[in-house]
Write a protein that holds these residues in place. Structure first.
Motif, PDB file in Angstrom:
ATOM      1  N   ILE B  56      -0.245  -1.250  13.443  1.00 37.12           N
ATOM      2  CA  ILE B  56       0.620  -2.087  14.273  1.00 37.12           C
ATOM      3  C   ILE B  56       1.570  -1.210  15.089  1.00 37.12           C
ATOM      4  O   ILE B  56       1.824  -1.473  16.258  1.00 37.12           O
ATOM      5  CB  ILE B  56       1.372  -3.139  13.432  1.00 37.12           C
ATOM      6  N   ALA B  57       2.033  -0.110  14.483  1.00 35.90           N
ATOM      7  CA  ALA B  57       2.906   0.810  15.213  1.00 35.90           C
ATOM      8  C   ALA B  57       2.140   1.419  16.372  1.00 35.90           C
ATOM      9  O   ALA B  57       2.669   1.599  17.470  1.00 35.90           O
ATOM     10  CB  ALA B  57       3.413   1.898  14.285  1.00 35.90           C
ATOM     11  N   GLN B  58       0.909   1.717  16.106  1.00 37.48           N
ATOM     12  CA  GLN B  58       0.026   2.264  17.117  1.00 37.48           C
ATOM     13  C   GLN B  58      -0.086   1.320  18.314  1.00 37.48           C
ATOM     14  O   GLN B  58      -0.003   1.715  19.464  1.00 37.48           O
ATOM     15  CB  GLN B  58      -1.356   2.450  16.470  1.00 37.48           C
ATOM     16  N   LYS B  59      -0.205   0.056  17.989  1.00 33.96           N
ATOM     17  CA  LYS B  59      -0.361  -0.938  19.031  1.00 33.96           C
ATOM     18  C   LYS B  59       0.897  -0.998  19.894  1.00 33.96           C
ATOM     19  O   LYS B  59       0.833  -1.040  21.114  1.00 33.96           O
ATOM     20  CB  LYS B  59      -0.627  -2.301  18.392  1.00 33.96           C
ATOM     21  N   MET B  60       2.059  -0.959  19.232  1.00 32.24           N
ATOM     22  CA  MET B  60       3.309  -1.041  19.962  1.00 32.24           C
ATOM     23  C   MET B  60       3.548   0.226  20.749  1.00 32.24           C
ATOM     24  O   MET B  60       4.123   0.217  21.814  1.00 32.24           O
ATOM     25  CB  MET B  60       4.459  -1.266  18.982  1.00 32.24           C
TER      26      MET B  60
END
Lengths: 128, 292
Positions: B56-60
């Motif tokens: 999810i951090a990657q996505k953000m």
């Protein structure tokens, strides 16, 4: 019939880890079913009951309080705070149902979600 | 000349102590096995949760260049620093608790130009800081002997709330972690802001990932909170395993020392007995001599 891998993990250990046909999850935006080859999705899970269709055509219910689910094509991963599997023989089941009720009572979410989950658990305890 | 009776009494007392320490060692090794097992089972959850957080951090990260969330903002000049430490409820485990206390004190010096707030888990650590008149904002005593997820999360959540409201700039967790049967290692972990280096930014094709609810902040906030709750809980499990391994070692050493002491005392006892016999003999012989 195609199968996919389903894992349910809690801080206390792995509750479920096997191939399944289908799983129904209590997502925060509504209940949804997942079949193999589902598109990738990440969702919050509300208090509720996960219903699993196992590979040998049995139905297992797992009561959860809250968590996440990550669905991939061939793998579904549920990360939850607390979970009680409602399966096993009669004696264990009765105990599991009690535990599940307790777990749901402690959940801090909307009463609606808890009520729905409770009625499901009640239903399971009646049908068996 | 040492009194024979006195030495005998000492020997039996040391033997008694030895029995106790040996029993404690056995108890600790049994408890250690259980604690290790719990920690191992729990590790699966940690792996999966980190995996999810990474994704999810990657996505953000993709959308804004850097992770745009309150939990990731690092304040270069922290004004308020929270230190949370985990110690044992019981003693008799060597330098286990002291190691943690030492590290906490080191951190207090390191951040001496900021306001430091202490939160403690475990009787021993709390007792130390209380004795030294150092205030703690939060303390809980019966958690380190029987880790409980709900209690751990409740304990840490007040600090997380403070962080969100800007009352604290940094939360550091200190505990003595379990490495293996004979080694413990102090772990100093920054809970908040989340160290973005712990989040591995692998390039995964995430284009098709749908997120529900469709609000990145909601989901990452919840995820980070869970991550912190869990880290706290895992620290407790890890610390408990380490405590048992430390106690096992300490008790093993104590048992050995008691054995050595018994040996020394036995030699002393034999010497004294020998001496007594010699004295008696001399008395008899000299008595006979004087009769001639």
């Amino acid at each position: 019939m195609e199968l996919m891998k389903l894992e349910i993990v809690t801080p206390h250990g792995v509750i479920f880890d096997d191939e399944v046909k289908q799983v129904t999850l209590p997502g925060s935006e509504g209940e949804f079913g997942v079949l193999p080859k589902h598109s990738t999705i990440l969702s919050l899970l509300n208090t509720g009951v996960i219903v699993i269709d196992t590979k040998d055509n049995k139905e297992i219910s797992v009561a959860i309080n809250s968590g996440y689910v990550k669905v991939e094509e061939d793998r579904t991963l549920c990360i939850v705070d607390g979970a009680v599997a409602l399966s096993g023989d009669d004696n264990n089941l009765a105990k599991a149902i009690e535990e599940a009720k307790e777990l749901l009572q402690k959940a801090t979410q909307s009463n609606m979600g808890i009520a729905t989950a409770m009625s499901k658990v009640e239903h399971i305890s009646k049908t068996l | 000349m040492a009194n024979l009776k006195e030495i005998k009494r000492k020997i039996s007392s040391v033997k008694g102590t030895q029995k106790t320490t040996r029993a404690m060692k056995l108890v600790s090794s049994a408890k250690l096995k259980r604690a290790e097992e719990v920690a191992k089972r729990s590790k699966v959850y940690a792996l999966k949760l980190t995996e999810l957080l990474n994704e999810i951090a990657q996505k953000m990260n993709n959308s804004s260049g850097e992770i745009d969330n309150i939990f990731f903002y690092e304040n270069p000049n922290p004004k308020v620093v929270d230190i949370v430490f985990v110690s044992a409820d019981k003693g008799l485990c060597g330098g286990f608790n002291y190691q943690t206390i030492k590290r906490v004190n080191k951190l207090r010096k390191e951040y001496s130009n900021a306001t430091i707030r202490l939160s403690g888990i475990g009787k021993k650590g709390i007792a130390f800081f209380r004795y030294n008149n150092i205030d703690m904002i939060n303390q809980i005593e019966d958690l380190s002997a029987s880790p409980d997820y709900d209690k751990a999360s409740k304990f840490i959540s007040t600090l997380v709330e403070d962080f969100i409201q800007g009352k604290t700039d940094k939360i550091i967790l200190v505990y003595n972690g379990y490495v293996n049967m004979i080694t413990q290692e102090i772990v100093e972990q920054q809970l908040l802001p989340v160290d973005s280096s712990t989040v591995e930014l692998k390039s995964v094709s995430m284009s098709e990932l749908e997120v529900e609810p469709d609000d990145d902040d909601t989901i990452i906030d919840a995820l980070v909170k869970k991550y912190i709750d869990y880290t706290m809980y895992y620290a407790l499990l890890n610390s408990l395993a380490a405590e048992h391994s430390a106690r096992m070692q300490a008790m093993d050493a104590a048992t050995n020392n008691a054995g050595e002491m018994v040996k020394k005392l036995t030699v002393k006892y034999n010497k004294a007995r020998q001496e007594a016999i010699t004295t008696e003999l001399i008395e008899i012989i000299s008595g006979m001599e004087s009769l001639k």
